[in-house]
Design a protein around this motif. Structure first.
Motif, PDB file in Angstrom:
ATOM      1  N   VAL A   1       2.427  -4.756  -0.425  1.00 40.43           N
ATOM      2  CA  VAL A   1       3.099  -5.547   0.603  1.00 40.43           C
ATOM      3  C   VAL A   1       4.353  -6.166   0.001  1.00 40.43           C
ATOM      4  CG1 VAL A   1       2.898  -7.526   2.155  1.00 40.43           C
ATOM      5  CG2 VAL A   1       0.936  -6.011   1.798  1.00 40.43           C
ATOM      6  N   VAL A   2       5.469  -6.093   0.709  1.00 41.37           N
ATOM      7  CA  VAL A   2       6.735  -6.674   0.251  1.00 41.37           C
ATOM      8  C   VAL A   2       6.920  -8.015   0.966  1.00 41.37           C
ATOM      9  CG1 VAL A   2       9.238  -6.386   0.155  1.00 41.37           C
ATOM     10  CG2 VAL A   2       7.731  -4.407  -0.196  1.00 41.37           C
ATOM     11  N   ASN A   3       7.093  -9.103   0.167  1.00 39.78           N
ATOM     12  CA  ASN A   3       7.242 -10.437   0.755  1.00 39.78           C
ATOM     13  C   ASN A   3       8.706 -10.717   1.084  1.00 39.78           C
ATOM     14  OD1 ASN A   3       8.481 -11.121  -1.673  1.00 39.78           O
ATOM     15  ND2 ASN A   3       6.623 -12.044  -2.531  1.00 39.78           N
ATOM     16  N   GLN A   4       8.999 -11.968   1.484  1.00 42.67           N
ATOM     17  CA  GLN A   4      10.352 -12.328   1.909  1.00 42.67           C
ATOM     18  C   GLN A   4      11.343 -12.330   0.747  1.00 42.67           C
ATOM     19  OE1 GLN A   4       9.965 -16.079   3.946  1.00 42.67           O
ATOM     20  NE2 GLN A   4       9.048 -15.144   5.780  1.00 42.67           N
ATOM     21  N   GLU A   5      10.860 -12.444  -0.478  1.00 39.64           N
ATOM     22  CA  GLU A   5      11.738 -12.414  -1.654  1.00 39.64           C
ATOM     23  C   GLU A   5      11.901 -10.994  -2.192  1.00 39.64           C
ATOM     24  OE1 GLU A   5       9.159 -14.642  -1.444  1.00 39.64           O
ATOM     25  OE2 GLU A   5      10.512 -16.240  -0.763  1.00 39.64           O
ATOM     26  N   SER A   6      11.510 -10.020  -1.409  1.00 42.83           N
ATOM     27  CA  SER A   6      11.605  -8.602  -1.805  1.00 42.83           C
ATOM     28  C   SER A   6      10.745  -8.287  -3.014  1.00 42.83           C
ATOM     29  CB  SER A   6      13.056  -8.183  -2.060  1.00 42.83           C
ATOM     30  OG  SER A   6      13.812  -8.293  -0.878  1.00 42.83           O
ATOM     31  N   GLN A   7       9.689  -9.086  -3.239  1.00 41.06           N
ATOM     32  CA  GLN A   7       8.764  -8.825  -4.323  1.00 41.06           C
ATOM     33  C   GLN A   7       7.531  -8.092  -3.797  1.00 41.06           C
ATOM     34  OE1 GLN A   7       8.257 -12.863  -5.862  1.00 41.06           O
ATOM     35  NE2 GLN A   7       9.314 -12.241  -7.738  1.00 41.06           N
ATOM     36  N   VAL A   8       6.969  -7.255  -4.663  1.00 46.79           N
ATOM     37  CA  VAL A   8       5.820  -6.447  -4.294  1.00 46.79           C
ATOM     38  C   VAL A   8       4.530  -7.197  -4.613  1.00 46.79           C
ATOM     39  CG1 VAL A   8       4.567  -4.307  -4.759  1.00 46.79           C
ATOM     40  CG2 VAL A   8       7.053  -4.291  -4.633  1.00 46.79           C
ATOM     41  N   GLU A   9       3.608  -7.225  -3.643  1.00 39.95           N
ATOM     42  CA  GLU A   9       2.305  -7.839  -3.835  1.00 39.95           C
ATOM     43  C   GLU A   9       1.215  -6.770  -3.742  1.00 39.95           C
ATOM     44  OE1 GLU A   9       1.702 -10.891  -0.986  1.00 39.95           O
ATOM     45  OE2 GLU A   9       3.454 -12.073  -1.596  1.00 39.95           O
ATOM     46  N   TYR A  10       0.278  -6.854  -4.688  1.00 39.98           N
ATOM     47  CA  TYR A  10      -0.888  -5.967  -4.689  1.00 39.98           C
ATOM     48  C   TYR A  10      -1.926  -6.559  -3.745  1.00 39.98           C
ATOM     49  CZ  TYR A  10      -5.047  -3.622  -6.700  1.00 39.98           C
ATOM     50  OH  TYR A  10      -6.204  -2.905  -6.902  1.00 39.98           O
ATOM     51  N   ARG A  11      -2.377  -5.792  -2.749  1.00 39.70           N
ATOM     52  CA  ARG A  11      -3.264  -6.341  -1.725  1.00 39.70           C
ATOM     53  C   ARG A  11      -4.502  -5.446  -1.558  1.00 39.70           C
ATOM     54  NH1 ARG A  11      -1.704  -9.218   2.718  1.00 39.70           N
ATOM     55  NH2 ARG A  11      -0.056 -10.016   1.344  1.00 39.70           N
ATOM     56  N   LYS A  12      -5.670  -6.010  -1.877  1.00 40.07           N
ATOM     57  CA  LYS A  12      -6.911  -5.285  -1.626  1.00 40.07           C
ATOM     58  C   LYS A  12      -7.216  -5.287  -0.133  1.00 40.07           C
ATOM     59  CE  LYS A  12      -9.060  -6.390  -6.077  1.00 40.07           C
ATOM     60  NZ  LYS A  12     -10.239  -7.021  -6.744  1.00 40.07           N
ATOM     61  N   VAL A  13      -7.701  -4.160   0.373  1.00 47.80           N
ATOM     62  CA  VAL A  13      -7.980  -4.048   1.798  1.00 47.80           C
ATOM     63  C   VAL A  13      -9.345  -3.396   2.009  1.00 47.80           C
ATOM     64  CG1 VAL A  13      -5.581  -3.969   2.560  1.00 47.80           C
ATOM     65  CG2 VAL A  13      -6.735  -1.837   1.906  1.00 47.80           C
ATOM     66  N   GLU A  14      -9.914  -3.684   3.176  1.00 46.97           N
ATOM     67  CA  GLU A  14     -11.133  -3.018   3.631  1.00 46.97           C
ATOM     68  C   GLU A  14     -10.743  -1.997   4.702  1.00 46.97           C
ATOM     69  OE1 GLU A  14     -14.146  -3.400   2.459  1.00 46.97           O
ATOM     70  OE2 GLU A  14     -13.588  -4.981   1.030  1.00 46.97           O
ATOM     71  N   LEU A  15     -11.260  -0.778   4.560  1.00 52.08           N
ATOM     72  CA  LEU A  15     -10.872   0.302   5.452  1.00 52.08           C
ATOM     73  C   LEU A  15     -11.920   0.531   6.537  1.00 52.08           C
ATOM     74  CD1 LEU A  15      -9.524   2.934   2.902  1.00 52.08           C
ATOM     75  CD2 LEU A  15      -8.316   1.059   4.001  1.00 52.08           C
TER      76      LEU A  15
END
Length: 389
Positions: A325-339
């Motif tokens: 996920v890319v936040n407002q500061e254009s930084q990348v966040e690692y996000r665990k998800v349930e499918l």
């Protein structure tokens, strides 16, 4: 001279080494590299329906092997291979002359039996009068009474023979027992065929074509899911629910044929842990033929709102699934998800993502948490098929 050259070479080597290790001699330091370029999009939020897909075969609702019911000389074939036939159509003609003769003989025997019966009835009437006048003995009276009963039985036997002869004569005309499409003639005119019993000659076959059945095997968990859905909807038994099903044949990517689930086996196959399901489909254009390979899918859920992202945006970290996920500061966040379920080329995200967030769709291989990226925003609307696999 040789020693002087060796010393000079050593000095040059030391100067080269010292020059390489001196930052001041290396010129200006290189700056940071360009930011990774990625494409990002917001997930799709829409109502979806889950479908469970199975493979099976198309079967005819009615299928008949047409066999000879009497023996004789095959006189005529009265159809063209592959034709559509209707119930009652004449297909084959077996020489009827021997059976006509048998019928004539049986009818003559019936007339003889009836004549004997009339004679026996008259004899008994006379015997009744004579017995009343004490002119004949009781034994004579009983004999004539029993003779009448014998003639009654003889008449009934002769009537049965006439009926059998008529049936055999009728069976010389082999007619279509059902509506459907007929196969090729397996015996041509001029051959002798055998009728009746297990060794009766197979003449051809007929299969019905509209509607058709599709049989598939479903696992125990899936069947339980379908039944619970039926119970929640107040529809009771799965076979009574009219659960929607869809069908695709070998050259079809989508599922254009609509049908319904009309049968579920009452017993599980203990060897495979599956139960047989049957879908029924209209086939007015005769596209579907019995024996075709088919893919059938059963509705696995009621429609519900969901968040979807393309499969290519989802990464795997051992047993964990994640997205970037890319936040407002254009930084990348690692996000665990349930499918959740697969819907076409997309996947339902049940936990870990909000509809307004921006997900990396392309370029995920070069990312790591916290780095900045140059992003290009795209729209997923219309870019991926969601409701139809």
């Amino acid at each position: 001279m040789q020693r002087r050259q060796s010393g000079l070479l050593a000095v040059i080597t030391l100067l080269a080494i010292s020059g390489c290790g001196n930052p001041e001699n290396s010129g200006t330091q290189p700056g940071p590299g360009p930011l990774p370029k990625v494409k990002i999009a917001q997930p799709l939020s829409q109502e979806v329906t889950e479908w469970d897909e199975y493979t099976g075969r198309i079967e005819a609702v009615d299928s008949v092997d047409v066999r000879a019911r009497v023996s004789g000389y095959l006189e005529k074939v009265n159809f063209t291979a592959g034709d559509r036939v209707h119930k009652g159509d004449l297909l084959f003609l077996i020489d009827p002359r021997p059976f006509t003769a048998q019928l004539n003989y049986a009818e003559a025997e019936l007339e003889r039996a009836k004549s004997r019966h009339e004679l026996a009835k008259n004899d008994l009437a006379r015997a009744e009068r004579l017995f009343s006048a004490k002119a004949i003995s009781e034994e004579e009276h009983d004999a004539r009474s029993k003779g009448l009963r014998e003639t009654v039985a003889a008449v009934q036997s002769a009537q049965a023979n006439v009926y059998t002869a008529k049936l055999n004569l009728e069976f010389t005309k082999v007619r279509a027992p059902i509506d459907g499409r007929i196969g090729r003639e397996l015996i041509t005119a001029g051959n002798v065929v055998s009728g009746g019993g297990a060794d009766a000659t197979l003449l051809t076959f007929i299969v019905s074509t509209d509607p058709v059945y599709v049989y598939v095997d479903a696992d125990e968990r899936s069947v339980l899911k379908y039944r619970r859905q039926a119970q929640k909807g107040g529809r009771g038994n799965l076979g009574d629910e009219r659960t929607p099903v869809e069908l695709a044949v070998a050259d079809e990517a989508s599922f254009p044929h609509q049908g319904r689930l009309d049968y579920i086996s009452p017993r599980e196959d203990a060897a495979t842990g599956t139960l047989t399901l049957r879908g029924v489909f209209a086939n007015p254009d005769q596209l579907l033929s019995p024996g075709f390979f088919a893919r059938m899918r059963v509705r696995g859920s009621a429609p519900y709102p969901a968040i979807l992202v393309p499969d290519r945006a989802i990464g795997t970290d051992q047993a964990q699934r994640f997205i970037w996920v890319v936040n407002q500061e254009s930084q990348v966040e690692y996000r665990k998800v349930e499918l959740g379920a697969h819907i076409g080329q997309s996947r339902v995200i049940t936990q870990g993502l909000k509809p307004e967030e921006w997900v990396v769709i392309e370029g995920i291989q070069k990312l790591r948490p916290g780095i900045k990226v140059t992003s290009e925003r795209i729209s997923l609307a219309g870019a991926m098929e969601t409701n139809k696999p």
